[in-house]
Scaffold this motif. Structure first.
Motif, PDB file in Angstrom:
ATOM      1  N   ALA A 133      28.931  37.537  43.372  1.00 37.01           N
ATOM      2  CA  ALA A 133      29.789  38.541  44.001  1.00 37.01           C
ATOM      3  C   ALA A 133      29.318  38.841  45.421  1.00 37.01           C
ATOM      4  N   LEU A 134      30.269  39.005  46.308  1.00 32.34           N
ATOM      5  CA  LEU A 134      29.983  39.559  47.623  1.00 32.34           C
ATOM      6  C   LEU A 134      29.891  41.069  47.473  1.00 32.34           C
ATOM      7  N   PRO A 135      28.893  41.728  48.051  1.00 33.79           N
ATOM      8  CA  PRO A 135      28.801  43.185  47.912  1.00 33.79           C
ATOM      9  C   PRO A 135      30.093  43.880  48.347  1.00 33.79           C
ATOM     10  N   TYR A 136      30.479  44.898  47.604  1.00 28.45           N
ATOM     11  CA  TYR A 136      31.675  45.667  47.935  1.00 28.45           C
ATOM     12  C   TYR A 136      31.280  46.785  48.907  1.00 28.45           C
ATOM     13  N   ASP A 137      31.501  46.551  50.196  1.00 29.91           N
ATOM     14  CA  ASP A 137      31.150  47.560  51.188  1.00 29.91           C
ATOM     15  C   ASP A 137      31.952  47.340  52.470  1.00 29.91           C
ATOM     16  N   VAL A 138      31.706  48.181  53.462  1.00 31.50           N
ATOM     17  CA  VAL A 138      32.491  48.139  54.697  1.00 31.50           C
ATOM     18  C   VAL A 138      32.155  46.936  55.561  1.00 31.50           C
ATOM     19  N   GLN A 140      37.255  38.610  43.532  1.00 26.38           N
ATOM     20  CA  GLN A 140      38.310  39.039  42.617  1.00 26.38           C
ATOM     21  C   GLN A 140      39.036  37.860  41.993  1.00 26.38           C
ATOM     22  N   TRP A 141      39.684  38.142  40.863  1.00 31.41           N
ATOM     23  CA  TRP A 141      40.609  37.210  40.239  1.00 31.41           C
ATOM     24  C   TRP A 141      42.034  37.606  40.585  1.00 31.41           C
ATOM     25  N   ASP A 142      42.861  36.634  40.929  1.00 28.00           N
ATOM     26  CA  ASP A 142      44.301  36.850  41.007  1.00 28.00           C
ATOM     27  C   ASP A 142      44.858  36.854  39.593  1.00 28.00           C
ATOM     28  N   ALA A 143      45.578  37.927  39.239  1.00 23.05           N
ATOM     29  CA  ALA A 143      46.244  37.969  37.941  1.00 23.05           C
ATOM     30  C   ALA A 143      47.496  37.095  37.964  1.00 23.05           C
ATOM     31  N   HIS A 175      51.017  40.674  32.192  1.00 21.36           N
ATOM     32  CA  HIS A 175      50.095  39.871  33.006  1.00 21.36           C
ATOM     33  C   HIS A 175      49.197  40.711  33.916  1.00 21.36           C
ATOM     34  N   GLY A 176      48.875  41.943  33.523  1.00 22.32           N
ATOM     35  CA  GLY A 176      47.856  42.696  34.240  1.00 22.32           C
ATOM     36  C   GLY A 176      46.472  42.186  33.879  1.00 22.32           C
ATOM     37  N   VAL A 177      45.500  42.462  34.742  1.00 24.30           N
ATOM     38  CA  VAL A 177      44.158  41.899  34.500  1.00 24.30           C
ATOM     39  C   VAL A 177      43.494  42.455  33.253  1.00 24.30           C
ATOM     40  N   GLU A 178      43.994  43.580  32.731  1.00 26.89           N
ATOM     41  CA  GLU A 178      43.374  44.126  31.525  1.00 26.89           C
ATOM     42  C   GLU A 178      43.472  43.161  30.343  1.00 26.89           C
ATOM     43  N   ASN A 179      44.438  42.249  30.410  1.00 25.31           N
ATOM     44  CA  ASN A 179      44.584  41.264  29.331  1.00 25.31           C
ATOM     45  C   ASN A 179      43.435  40.265  29.295  1.00 25.31           C
ATOM     46  N   TRP A 180      42.626  40.240  30.326  1.00 25.96           N
ATOM     47  CA  TRP A 180      41.545  39.258  30.430  1.00 25.96           C
ATOM     48  C   TRP A 180      40.171  39.872  30.162  1.00 25.96           C
ATOM     49  N   ARG A 181      40.135  41.074  29.608  1.00 20.65           N
ATOM     50  CA  ARG A 181      38.835  41.750  29.456  1.00 20.65           C
ATOM     51  C   ARG A 181      37.918  41.038  28.462  1.00 20.65           C
ATOM     52  N   ASP A 182      38.464  40.222  27.586  1.00 23.24           N
ATOM     53  CA  ASP A 182      37.652  39.469  26.623  1.00 23.24           C
ATOM     54  C   ASP A 182      37.524  37.998  27.011  1.00 23.24           C
ATOM     55  N   SER A 183      37.882  37.667  28.236  1.00 24.83           N
ATOM     56  CA  SER A 183      37.930  36.265  28.660  1.00 24.83           C
ATOM     57  C   SER A 183      36.863  35.959  29.710  1.00 24.83           C
ATOM     58  N   PHE A 184      36.912  34.756  30.240  1.00 25.30           N
ATOM     59  CA  PHE A 184      36.018  34.297  31.304  1.00 25.30           C
ATOM     60  C   PHE A 184      34.558  34.227  30.864  1.00 25.30           C
ATOM     61  N   PHE A 199      41.451  47.159  34.904  1.00 26.67           N
ATOM     62  CA  PHE A 199      42.395  48.131  35.443  1.00 26.67           C
ATOM     63  C   PHE A 199      43.781  47.825  34.870  1.00 26.67           C
ATOM     64  N   THR A 200      44.329  48.748  34.119  1.00 23.10           N
ATOM     65  CA  THR A 200      45.611  48.514  33.459  1.00 23.10           C
ATOM     66  C   THR A 200      46.720  48.289  34.479  1.00 23.10           C
ATOM     67  N   GLY A 201      47.413  47.174  34.346  1.00 26.01           N
ATOM     68  CA  GLY A 201      48.538  46.859  35.212  1.00 26.01           C
ATOM     69  C   GLY A 201      48.170  46.292  36.561  1.00 26.01           C
ATOM     70  N   ALA A 202      46.896  46.047  36.820  1.00 25.97           N
ATOM     71  CA  ALA A 202      46.475  45.542  38.129  1.00 25.97           C
ATOM     72  C   ALA A 202      46.822  44.063  38.263  1.00 25.97           C
ATOM     73  N   VAL A 203      47.196  43.672  39.482  1.00 24.89           N
ATOM     74  CA  VAL A 203      47.538  42.266  39.747  1.00 24.89           C
ATOM     75  C   VAL A 203      46.374  41.515  40.378  1.00 24.89           C
ATOM     76  N   GLY A 204      45.263  42.193  40.589  1.00 28.67           N
ATOM     77  CA  GLY A 204      44.033  41.580  41.055  1.00 28.67           C
ATOM     78  C   GLY A 204      42.866  42.334  40.452  1.00 28.67           C
ATOM     79  N   GLY A 205      41.791  41.629  40.146  1.00 32.27           N
ATOM     80  CA  GLY A 205      40.698  42.271  39.445  1.00 32.27           C
ATOM     81  C   GLY A 205      39.342  42.008  40.051  1.00 32.27           C
ATOM     82  N   PRO A 206      38.676  43.027  40.620  1.00 30.68           N
ATOM     83  CA  PRO A 206      37.308  42.856  41.103  1.00 30.68           C
ATOM     84  C   PRO A 206      36.333  42.671  39.949  1.00 30.68           C
TER      85      PRO A 206
END
Length: 316
Positions: free
Chosen positions: A56-61, A112-115, A142-151, A302-309
């Motif tokens: 991961a790239l650090p999440y910062d400014v 991030q993953w593209d949903a 097809h929100g990213v929450e569907n992938w919480r048990d994957s990868f 994140f429920t309904g998110a189209v991208g997932g950090p």
């Protein structure tokens, strides 16, 4: 390539990579279906030393986002801090004092993953569904929450700069079927169904060294349409890269922006990982000569998110 493809030519490739209905009308996993329980068990056997490497790239400014497409770098702000404690703002809690924080960020402003709900083409997203299912309240499917048990599967690092003896690939360098097969052979790995391919181009390392410039949205090395066909045919579960959009830019067509997103996300149902940092993993793999590992990378649900950090990790 010197000759640009037409939209019709890209659409032929996209239809040849279509998985709509393959896993049923209610499928939300797409090519992650290739990761079977047996595949996960085999992937765990790759752990030899217990070394854990974050990708991961650090999440910062200080990240690469320059405002392109409305995306800014993550902003951390404090809701409660040490000065609140010293000022007596927390005296209602006998003895204990605390700090609390929050973050503001587009969900696709870092690693991030593209949903599968992220991309539409001709008013369709993966599995023949319409864009009306993604509303201002988020994706109903097809929100990213569907992938919480994957990868969780076998990861393969294809380190193209190391194979070619370069610091990084130049923008516009396309990674096709021949490049994938050559890198795998040079690095001593055999790619299998259900693997996640991690494509290191060095583009992120270049940005860290020379400044981000147009890293977000500009020209870049990346997977081309030949490579897209290859990963589809080899039943790859997901593909991630150290670039902003994973695919080669300039695009191979002027008639469809980001055509690989159309081919692989919309049609194949394949998750795209973007802005991954593979530099430390590159060093770790070179040190032990092993370019395969257990890869664990589910997005935050994140429920309904189209991208997932996420914080993806390779475990060697």
């Amino acid at each position: 390539m010197t000759d640009k493809l037409t939209a019709a030519e890209v659409e032929v490739i996209a239809e040849s990579c279509r998985n709509w209905g393959k896993w049923g009308p209610d499928d939300v996993l797409g090519t992650l279906n290739y990761v079977t329980p047996e595949k996960v068990v085999r992937a765990t056997s790759l752990v030899r030393t217990g070394q854990v490497v974050s990708c991961a790239l650090p999440y910062d400014v200080n990240g690469p986002m320059n405002g392109s497409y409305g995306r800014n770098n993550p902003i951390l702000y404090m809701m409660q801090d040490g000065l609140d404690a010293l000022a007596g703002e927390q005296n209602h809690a006998p003895g204990l004092r605390w700090a609390d924080d929050a973050i503001h960020m587009p969900l696709q402003s870092g690693t991030q993953w593209d949903a599968l709900s992220h991309i539409f083409y001709n008013d369709k997203m993966y599995n023949d569904l319409g864009p009306e299912l993604v509303t201002s309240r988020g994706a109903k499917v097809h929100g990213v929450e569907n992938w919480r048990d994957s990868f969780v599967t076998r990861g393969i690092l294809l380190d193209f700069p190391r194979v070619l003896g370069l610091d990084w690939l130049e923008p516009g360098h396309g990674i096709g079927a021949r490049e994938i097969e050559h890198a795998a052979a040079e690095l001593g790995v055999e790619i299998e169904s259900g693997d996640i391919l991690l494509l290191r181009t060095g583009h992120l390392a270049r940005g860290k060294k020379n400044g981000w410039g147009d890293y977000a949205g500009g020209d870049a090395p990346g997977l081309n349409l030949s490579g897209a066909k290859w990963v589809f045919e080899h039943e790859i579960a997901a593909v991630a890269a150290d670039t902003w959009g994973l695919e080669v830019r300039p695009n191979e067509t002027d008639e469809i922006w980001q055509p690989l997103h159309v081919v692989l996300i919309v049609n194949a149902g394949m998750p795209f990982g973007e802005i991954f940092d593979f530099d430390r993993l590159s060093d770790a793999c070179a040190a032990d000569g092993k370019y395969e590992f257990l890869f664990v990378a589910p997005p935050l649900p994140f429920t309904g998110a189209v991208g997932g950090p996420l914080n993806p990790v390779a475990i060697k």
